[in-house]
Design a protein around this motif. Structure first.
Motif, PDB file in Angstrom:
ATOM      1  N   VAL A   1       0.860  -1.189   0.000  1.00 57.91           N
ATOM      2  CA  VAL A   1       0.000   0.000   0.000  1.00 57.91           C
ATOM      3  C   VAL A   1       0.893   1.235   0.000  1.00 57.91           C
ATOM      4  O   VAL A   1       1.849   1.313   0.787  1.00 57.91           O
ATOM      5  CB  VAL A   1      -0.925   0.026   1.241  1.00 57.91           C
ATOM      6  CG1 VAL A   1      -1.818   1.254   1.218  1.00 57.91           C
ATOM      7  CG2 VAL A   1      -1.770  -1.238   1.317  1.00 57.91           C
ATOM      8  N   ALA A   2       0.606   2.160  -0.890  1.00 55.66           N
ATOM      9  CA  ALA A   2       1.383   3.398  -1.000  1.00 55.66           C
ATOM     10  C   ALA A   2       2.874   3.109  -1.138  1.00 55.66           C
ATOM     11  O   ALA A   2       3.718   3.805  -0.580  1.00 55.66           O
ATOM     12  CB  ALA A   2       1.119   4.307   0.202  1.00 55.66           C
TER      13      ALA A   2
ATOM     14  N   GLU B   1      -0.920   9.912   0.844  1.00 55.58           N
ATOM     15  CA  GLU B   1      -0.643   8.782  -0.069  1.00 55.58           C
ATOM     16  C   GLU B   1      -1.292   7.500   0.436  1.00 55.58           C
ATOM     17  O   GLU B   1      -1.838   6.712  -0.347  1.00 55.58           O
ATOM     18  CB  GLU B   1       0.868   8.597  -0.210  1.00 55.58           C
ATOM     19  CG  GLU B   1       1.555   9.706  -1.002  1.00 55.58           C
ATOM     20  CD  GLU B   1       3.069   9.574  -1.010  1.00 55.58           C
ATOM     21  OE1 GLU B   1       3.588   8.653  -0.317  1.00 55.58           O
ATOM     22  OE2 GLU B   1       3.736  10.386  -1.683  1.00 55.58           O
TER      23      GLU B   1
ATOM     24  N   GLN C   1      -5.157   7.797  -0.118  1.00 57.88           N
ATOM     25  CA  GLN C   1      -5.532   7.694  -1.530  1.00 57.88           C
ATOM     26  C   GLN C   1      -5.459   6.257  -2.019  1.00 57.88           C
ATOM     27  O   GLN C   1      -6.347   5.788  -2.739  1.00 57.88           O
ATOM     28  CB  GLN C   1      -4.630   8.593  -2.374  1.00 57.88           C
ATOM     29  CG  GLN C   1      -4.954  10.073  -2.255  1.00 57.88           C
ATOM     30  CD  GLN C   1      -4.122  10.930  -3.196  1.00 57.88           C
ATOM     31  OE1 GLN C   1      -3.328  10.423  -3.992  1.00 57.88           O
ATOM     32  NE2 GLN C   1      -4.301  12.240  -3.119  1.00 57.88           N
ATOM     33  N   ASP C   2      -4.403   5.554  -1.632  1.00 55.33           N
ATOM     34  CA  ASP C   2      -4.244   4.179  -2.108  1.00 55.33           C
ATOM     35  C   ASP C   2      -5.330   3.268  -1.542  1.00 55.33           C
ATOM     36  O   ASP C   2      -5.956   2.498  -2.265  1.00 55.33           O
ATOM     37  CB  ASP C   2      -2.863   3.655  -1.724  1.00 55.33           C
ATOM     38  CG  ASP C   2      -2.440   2.466  -2.574  1.00 55.33           C
ATOM     39  OD1 ASP C   2      -3.304   1.901  -3.275  1.00 55.33           O
ATOM     40  OD2 ASP C   2      -1.255   2.106  -2.552  1.00 55.33           O
TER      41      ASP C   2
ATOM     42  N   GLY D   1      -8.841   4.319  -2.802  1.00 54.39           N
ATOM     43  CA  GLY D   1      -8.943   4.012  -4.232  1.00 54.39           C
ATOM     44  C   GLY D   1      -9.201   2.550  -4.505  1.00 54.39           C
ATOM     45  O   GLY D   1      -9.741   2.189  -5.559  1.00 54.39           O
ATOM     46  N   SER D   2      -8.828   1.690  -3.546  1.00 55.67           N
ATOM     47  CA  SER D   2      -9.017   0.249  -3.742  1.00 55.67           C
ATOM     48  C   SER D   2     -10.366  -0.252  -3.240  1.00 55.67           C
ATOM     49  O   SER D   2     -10.719  -1.411  -3.470  1.00 55.67           O
ATOM     50  CB  SER D   2      -7.902  -0.522  -3.028  1.00 55.67           C
ATOM     51  OG  SER D   2      -8.040  -0.417  -1.622  1.00 55.67           O
TER      52      SER D   2
END
Length: 577
Positions: A488-489, A564, A567-568, A571-572
Motif C-alpha cells: 500500500v502506497a 498517499e 488515496q491508495d 482508491g481500492s
C-alpha cells in the motif's frame, strides 16, 4: 413477517400511538416504509441507535419498550436484590429523550424493579457516576451522542458504571431479541409507580457528589491560580447537556473567565446552529472561533450533546484558531499527567495507559519513554472500562489514563465512560500550565512532535444507509478479507490482523499468532515503515470507517505520507465490493 405485513400490523393495532399512526398514514414513499419495517432496530452490545419515527427499525416508544423489557427480564433473572438495587435512567437534549426515558421506567417499574430517573437532562458521564453512587444494578442513557438531529438512542450500563461488558451484553441482547411483539409490552403508569415508591426522581444530590469528584481531576491547582486572572476560555455545549457541569467544574477549580457561546448555550434537539453536533467537525466550532477572536481566548472547548466527547481549538503559529485532533488532545493530556504527577508525588510502578487499536501510537511512545505500559483495546470505550475493572480485580496494573481517537478521555475512574467534563477541566489546566511558560497548546504539541516524531492520523468514512448500505459494507469487508492488500502506497504490508477470526499474520515469516481481544468485525494492516490502517463498520451509524496512522520526521513528510496512504486505500475500496 415481511415489511408490508409489519406495516399492516402496526396500523391495525388498536392502541397504537396516534402520532405514529398518522406518520405511517402520511408516508407515501414505499422505500422509506420498507426501510422502517424490513427489520427490527438492532440492539447490539452497546445498545441501539436509530432515526426517530414509526417502524420496527426506528426509535419510538415501542422499540424503547422492547429494549427496556429485555433489560427487565435480564434483571429479574438476577433476583430480588438486583431488582431492589434498581436502574438509573438519564437523558440528553434530543427529541423525545424525556419521553423515551419515562417509557423505559414504566416498563421496568411494571416488573417491580426500582427506577431512578433524573428530573431533567444530564450528561452520559454523570449517568455512569450515578449508577456507582446509588449502587444500582444498571443504568440507561437515552442519547444518540453526536449523531445528527433525527437520531436518538438507548445505551445500557452495568453496575460498575461502564457499558455492559461483552458476556453480559450478549445475554442482554438475547433477552431483547426474545421479545416477540413490541406493541403489546405492558407498562405501569408513571403516577402509580411514584405512589408505590418504585419510581424516584433524582437530581441535585447526585450532581453535587459528581462535582465534588471532579475536583480530584486537577494535578496542580497552583498553576491555575498563577494565570486565573488572564486565562480565557470559550466554551460551547452545542445545544446539549454540558453547560452546567462544565462551567461549574471549571469555576470550582479556579478558572474565572469562561465565555459561553450564547447561540448554542441552551438545549435544543434541532441543533439549529450546526449541521451535526459533533466536536470532531470543524463547522461545529464556527461560532466558538468567532467568540474566540473577539474574546482573545486561550482555548476553545466544545462538547457533544451528551457530553462524553470534547473538541479543542487553539491558536497556531499564524495566530489562527486550529482544531486539535482527538489523538493530539490525548497526547497533550497524557504527557502532562505523567510529567506533572512525577514531579509532585510520583507514579506507581504499575501505572498503565489504555487506548484503542485505532488510536495513535504517539501515546505509547510517550508512556514508554517514562517507563509506563500501554495496553490496546478494541474500539469502543466499554473495552477500556473492562480493563479498568480487570485492574481492580488483579491489581497487576493501576489505571492512569484511557482515551480513544474519537475525542473520548477518562482521567478519574469515578465515571466509567468517556467524560468530556473531566477532559475540559484537565485540558484547561494543561493550557494554563503552558501559559505560565509563554506557550499555548499548539506550541506544546510541536514540542512533543519534535521529541517523539511527527505522528499524523486520519479517518475516512463511507455513509451507506438502509438495507443496501448494510449489504455494501459487508461486501467491502469480505473483499479485503478474500483479497488482502500486499503493498500500500509503495510499502509492503508486514502484519495483517483480523479481529473476527482472532488471528494476527506476520506476512514475510508466514507466522500466525492469536489475538486475545474479544471477537469483532475489524481488519488492521501494518506496513513496513510503521504506518498502518484499520477498517471497521461503525456500531452506531450506517458507516464503514477507515483509520490511518503514519509517523514522519517532519510535519510536511507526515502529511504527504498520510495523503498517499489514504488515496491508495480508498482508491481500492471499489475493487473490494
Amino acid at each position: 413477517m415481511n415489511w408490508k405485513e409489519n406495516v399492516k400490523r402496526w396500523l391495525e393495532f388498536a392502541d397504537i400511538d396516534q402520532d405514529l399512526k398518522q406518520a405511517l398514514q402520511d408516508e407515501k414513499d414505499e422505500a422509506q416504509l420498507e426501510d422502517a419495517f424490513y427489520k427490527h432496530l438492532e440492539f447490539g452490545t452497546g445498545g441501539m441507535r436509530g432515526i426517530i419515527g414509526a417502524g420496527t427499525n426506528r426509535m419510538n416508544i415501542y422499540t424503547v419498550r422492547k429494549a427496556a423489557e429485555g433489560l427487565a427480564r435480564f434483571t429479574e433473572e438476577q433476583g430480588d436484590v438486583a431488582k431492589g438495587r434498581g436502574v438509573v435512567i438519564a437523558y440528553d437534549s434530543r427529541h423525545q429523550s424525556p419521553e423515551f426515558a419515562m417509557e423505559a421506567a414504566k416498563v421496568l417499574g411494571h416488573h417491580g424493579i426500582q427506577v431512578y430517573v433524573f428530573e431533567s437532562l444530564r450528561t452520559t458521564p454523570e449517568l455512569s457516576f450515578a449508577v456507582r453512587y446509588l449502587h444500582a444494578i444498571s443504568g440507561i442513557m437515552i442519547t444518540a451522542s453526536h449523531n445528527p438531529a433525527p437520531y436518538n438512542g438507548f445505551k445500557v450500563y452495568g453496575e460498575d458504571g461502564a457499558q455492559f461488558a461483552s458476556e453480559a451484553a450478549s445475554v442482554l441482547v438475547s433477552k431483547v431479541n426474545e421479545v416477540e411483539d413490541e406493541l403489546t409490552i405492558p407498562v405501569t403508569r408513571e403516577e402509580v409507580l411514584k405512589e408505590k415508591g418504585i419510581l424516584l426522581i433524582i437530581g441535585d444530590t447526585v450532581d453535587q457528589a459528581y462535582l465534588k469528584q471532579l475536583e480530584t481531576i486537577t494535578v496542580n491547582r497552583e498553576i491555575i491560580k498563577q494565570v486565573a486572572d488572564t486565562f480565557k476560555i470559550v466554551y460551547t455545549p452545542l445545544h446539549g447537556t454540558g453547560d452546567r457541569p462544565v462551567r461549574k467544574g471549571l469555576q470550582q477549580i479556579g478558572f474565572k473567565h469562561v465565555q459561553v457561546v450564547k447561540e448554542q448555550e441552551h438545549p435544543d434537539g434541532d441543533f439549529p446552529t450546526v449541521d451535526c453536533p459533533n466536536p470532531e467537525e470543524p463547522n461545529a466550532f464556527k461560532l466558538a472561533i468567532e467568540y474566540g477572536k473577539n474574546y482573545d481566548a486561550d482555548i476553545l472547548l466544545a462538547t457533544d450533546p451528551d457530553t462524553d466527547r470534547v473538541g479543542v481549538a487553539v491558536k497556531n503559529c499564524d495566530g489562527e484558531y486550529q482544531l486539535l485532533t482527538g489523538n493530539q488532545i490525548g497526547a497533550l493530556l497524557l504527557h502532562y499527567l505523567i510529567t506533572e504527577k512525577q514531579k509532585k508525588n510520583g507514579l506507581p510502578d504499575n501505572a498503565t495507559v489504555l487506548k484503542t487499536i485505532v488510536t495513535s501510537e504517539l501515546g505509547r511512545d510517550i508512556a514508554e519513554a517514562h517507563g509506563l505500559e500501554t495496553i490496546d483495546t478494541l474500539t469502543g470505550f466499554k473495552y477500556i472500562s473492562e480493563k479498568i475493572r480487570e485492574f481492580e480485580a488483579t491489581r497487576e496494573h493501576s489505571f492512569l489514563f484511557g482515551y480513544e481517537e474519537s475525542y473520548g478521555y477518562l482521567i478519574g475512574d469515578f465515571a466509567r465512560d468517556k467524560d468530556a467534563v473531566q477532559a475540559c477541566l484537565l485540558i484547561s489546566e494543561v493550557a494554563a500550565y503552558y501559559k505560565t511558560k509563554d506557550m499555548n497548546l499548539y506550541d506544546a504539541l510541536m514540542e512533543i512532535f519534535e521529541e517523539y516524531g511527527y505522528y499524523r492520523e486520519g479517518l475516512e468514512s463511507l455513509k451507506l444507509e438502509g438495507k443496501a448500505g448494510v449489504e455494501k459494507i459487508a461486501s467491502i469487508m469480505e473483499g479485503f478479507r478474500s483479497e488482502p492488500p500486499v503493498d500500500v502506497a509503495g510499502k509492503k504490508v508486514v502484519v495483517r490482523e483480523d479481529y473476527q477470526t482472532s488471528e494476527r499474520i506476520f506476512v514475510e515469516e508466514d507466522r500466525h499468532e492469536a489475538i486475545t481481544l474479544p471477537v469483532s468485525n475489524v481488519l488492521k494492516y501494518k506496513l513496513e515503515d510503521g504506518s498502518w490502517f484499520c477498517i471497521r463498520p461503525s456500531g452506531t451509524e450506517p458507516k464503514i470507517k477507515f483509520y490511518f496512522g503514519v509517523r514522519g520526521k517532519t510535519m510536511e513528510e507526515s502529511e504527504q505520507m498520510l495523503e498517499e496512504l489514504k488515496q491508495d486505500v480508498m482508491g481500492s475500496v471499489g475493487e473490494k465490493e
